[in-house]
Design an enzyme around this catalytic site. Structure first.
Site, PDB file in Angstrom:
ATOM      1  N   GLU A 284      -0.381  -4.359   3.959  1.00 15.53           N
ATOM      2  CA  GLU A 284      -1.788  -3.969   3.753  1.00 15.53           C
ATOM      3  C   GLU A 284      -2.032  -3.418   2.350  1.00 15.53           C
ATOM      4  OE1 GLU A 284      -3.425  -1.646   6.970  1.00 15.53           O
ATOM      5  OE2 GLU A 284      -5.012  -0.857   5.699  1.00 15.53           O
TER       6      GLU A 284
ATOM      7  N   LYS B   4      -3.795   5.594  13.226  1.00 17.96           N
ATOM      8  CA  LYS B   4      -3.371   4.296  12.670  1.00 17.96           C
ATOM      9  C   LYS B   4      -3.142   4.440  11.159  1.00 17.96           C
ATOM     10  CE  LYS B   4      -3.935   0.074  10.763  1.00 17.96           C
ATOM     11  NZ  LYS B   4      -4.089  -0.211   9.330  1.00 17.96           N
TER      12      LYS B   4
ATOM     13  N   ASP C 283      13.623   1.435  13.657  1.00 16.41           N
ATOM     14  CA  ASP C 283      12.871   0.703  14.677  1.00 16.41           C
ATOM     15  C   ASP C 283      11.437   1.242  14.735  1.00 16.41           C
ATOM     16  OD1 ASP C 283      11.799  -0.265  17.029  1.00 16.41           O
ATOM     17  OD2 ASP C 283      13.629  -0.004  18.197  1.00 16.41           O
TER      18      ASP C 283
ATOM     19  N   HIS D 194     -10.372   0.582  -1.181  1.00 12.40           N
ATOM     20  CA  HIS D 194      -9.648  -0.468  -0.462  1.00 12.40           C
ATOM     21  C   HIS D 194      -9.993  -1.850  -0.999  1.00 12.40           C
ATOM     22  CE1 HIS D 194      -7.627  -2.534   2.754  1.00 12.40           C
ATOM     23  NE2 HIS D 194      -8.721  -3.249   2.948  1.00 12.40           N
TER      24      HIS D 194
END
Ligand code: MEV
Length: 441
Positions: A85, A280, A296, A393
């Protein structure tokens, strides 16, 4: 209709690709070329990657970025981040620089307990089961000596085994709830091996426990598996500074900024729709470091989200307050990580990532990962309550849009400059690009 294939795993890599392309891509050679383009020319290195998983046909690239200037417990780190991202690494770097000038991040490991459970069914006297458990508990420890020897030497091992009665929730359901210290390894294989041995010893021992009836002797093991929920394997990271040093420019009032920031956290605490997105953003930082260091990320994700819901409502993982003129912002999360074992010494880039972090032990890595999450959240909330998220962004995403449009390097340079003082949206870039092409034609 496509017929199922038998013995696929036995085929060579080339034959697997051939089958895939013939079956799903109308024998398109271009697909083979794309897959092979990502093979590494170093055959040994490629084989290493092929053997990480099964049925490997190619490599799947993710960019590895670095975020410098992270001052954590008075030590300067450069943090490796593997993520697709755009703007995540830039945001981390920006937050790192911001807090570098304000004393940096403080991080503390609060606890390191790992968990595993043997789930079993037993229909009989609970008192007799407790007596049986107490009589066999030391044998459970003893039966795993061959597995725990090395871990014991490293200062870890099995810390406790308790019998849990879960029959209120499911008829006949009990557990051996086991806790472990796995030092610098994540410990999944160690824990699962111990649990499977406990299960065997426990099931076998019941057959000769005299107080049990024939029915009670028949303990049914359902499964033995570690838990990725590790609420007692906790790390805390925090930043703080006087409110009046929070902003540099006069464009925004420091107190207003601090209050708005705290309000944003309060909203994420009570509103699950916001909390999920808020967290998130935190995971953008956490997953990127977890992935780069060969850990992991699915286990980490599952454990952290469960922790976010521990009080009965999904809530924010970060906290903020303003008290006596001081702004304080912190995160507390469970993290089960390893810096030995697994991919850590196998994947050359993972090895490098750990080296650039100064070969941390598991506790140090927990601190770095928690800081990456906190920094990411700081950057996101800071943008959200001031300029909005899209400005930064989309500036970063602009290159992706230009790449989609197959812009040349010269065109990319031109449009990055062109959009410096304009709002970047997908359609604005497409329109400007098409107009440029038309003018050129
Ligand atoms: C985007 O990947 C993450 C954010 O949505 C996080 C947030 O809203 O806090 C920007």
């Amino acid at each position: 209709m496509i017929a199922p294939i038998v013995g696929f795993s036995k085929l060579s890599k080339n034959k697997k690709i051939e089958w895939l392309v013939n079956t799903y891509f109308h024998s398109d050679e271009a697909v083979i070329n794309t897959l092979k383009k990502y093979w590494n020319s170093d055959e040994k290195l490629q084989k290493l990657h092929d053997e990480f998983i099964e049925n490997t046909i190619s490599n799947f690239y993710l960019p590895l970025g670095i975020a410098p200037n992270f001052l954590i417990n008075d030590q300067l780190y450069v943090i490796p981040m593997a993520i697709e991202e755009s703007s995540v690494v830039a945001a981390a770097s920006k937050a790192a620089k911001f807090w570098l000038d304000r004393g940096g991040f403080k991080a503390t490991v609060l606890s390191t307990e790992k968990v595993g459970q043997v789930h079993f069914m037993y229909f009989g006297s609970t008192e007799k089961l407790h007596n049986y458990f107490n009589s066999i508990k030391s044998a459970l420890f003893a039966s795993t000596k061959h597995i725990t020897q090395n871990m014991d030497k490293r200062g870890g091992g099995i810390t406790d085994i308790i019998l849990r009665d879960k029959t209120q929730e499911l008829d006949g359901y009990f557990q051996l709830h086991c806790t472990f210290e796995t030092v610098d390894s994540m410990g999944a294989n160690f824990i699962n091996s111990c649990l499977e041995q406990f299960a065997k010893t426990f099931e076998d021992g019941a057959k000769s426990f005299e107080a049990f009836s024939e029915k009670e002797k028949n303990i049914q093991i359902v499964m033995s598996i570690l838990s990725n929920y590790v609420p007692n394997c906790l790390v805390k990271a925090e930043v703080s500074c006087p409110v009046n040093s929070l902003v540099k420019s006069d464009s925004i009032d420091a107190e207003e900024f601090a209050n708005k920031f705290v309000r944003a956290i309060q909203i994420a605490k009570i509103e699950p729709y916001r909390a999920v997105t808020h967290n998130k953003g935190i995971m953008n930082g956490i997953d990127a470091v977890v992935l780069a260091t060969g850990n992991d990320f699915r286990a980490v994700e599952a454990g952290i989200h469960a922790y976010a819901a521990k009080d009965g409502r999904y809530s924010s993982l970060t906290h903020a307050e303003v008290k006596d003129g001081i702004f304080k912002f912190w995160i507390e999360i469970p993290l089960s990580l390893g810096t030995v074992g697994g991919l850590t010494s196998l994947h050359p880039l993972v090895k490098l990532a750990l080296e650039m972090l100064g070969k941390p032990n598991a506790k140090e890595l927990m601190q770095v990962v928690a800081v990456a999450g906190l920094a990411q959240n700081f950057a996101a909330i800071r943008s959200l309550v001031t300029t909005g998220i899209q400005k930064g962004h989309m500036k970063m995403h602009l290159v992706n849009i230009l790449n989609q449009l197959e812009a040349t390097e010269v065109e990319k340079k031109h449009f990055i400059n062109f959009f410096k003082d304009k709002t970047v949206t997908h359609s604005a870039v497409v329109n400007a690009f098409n107009a440029h092409k038309t003018a050129q034609a």
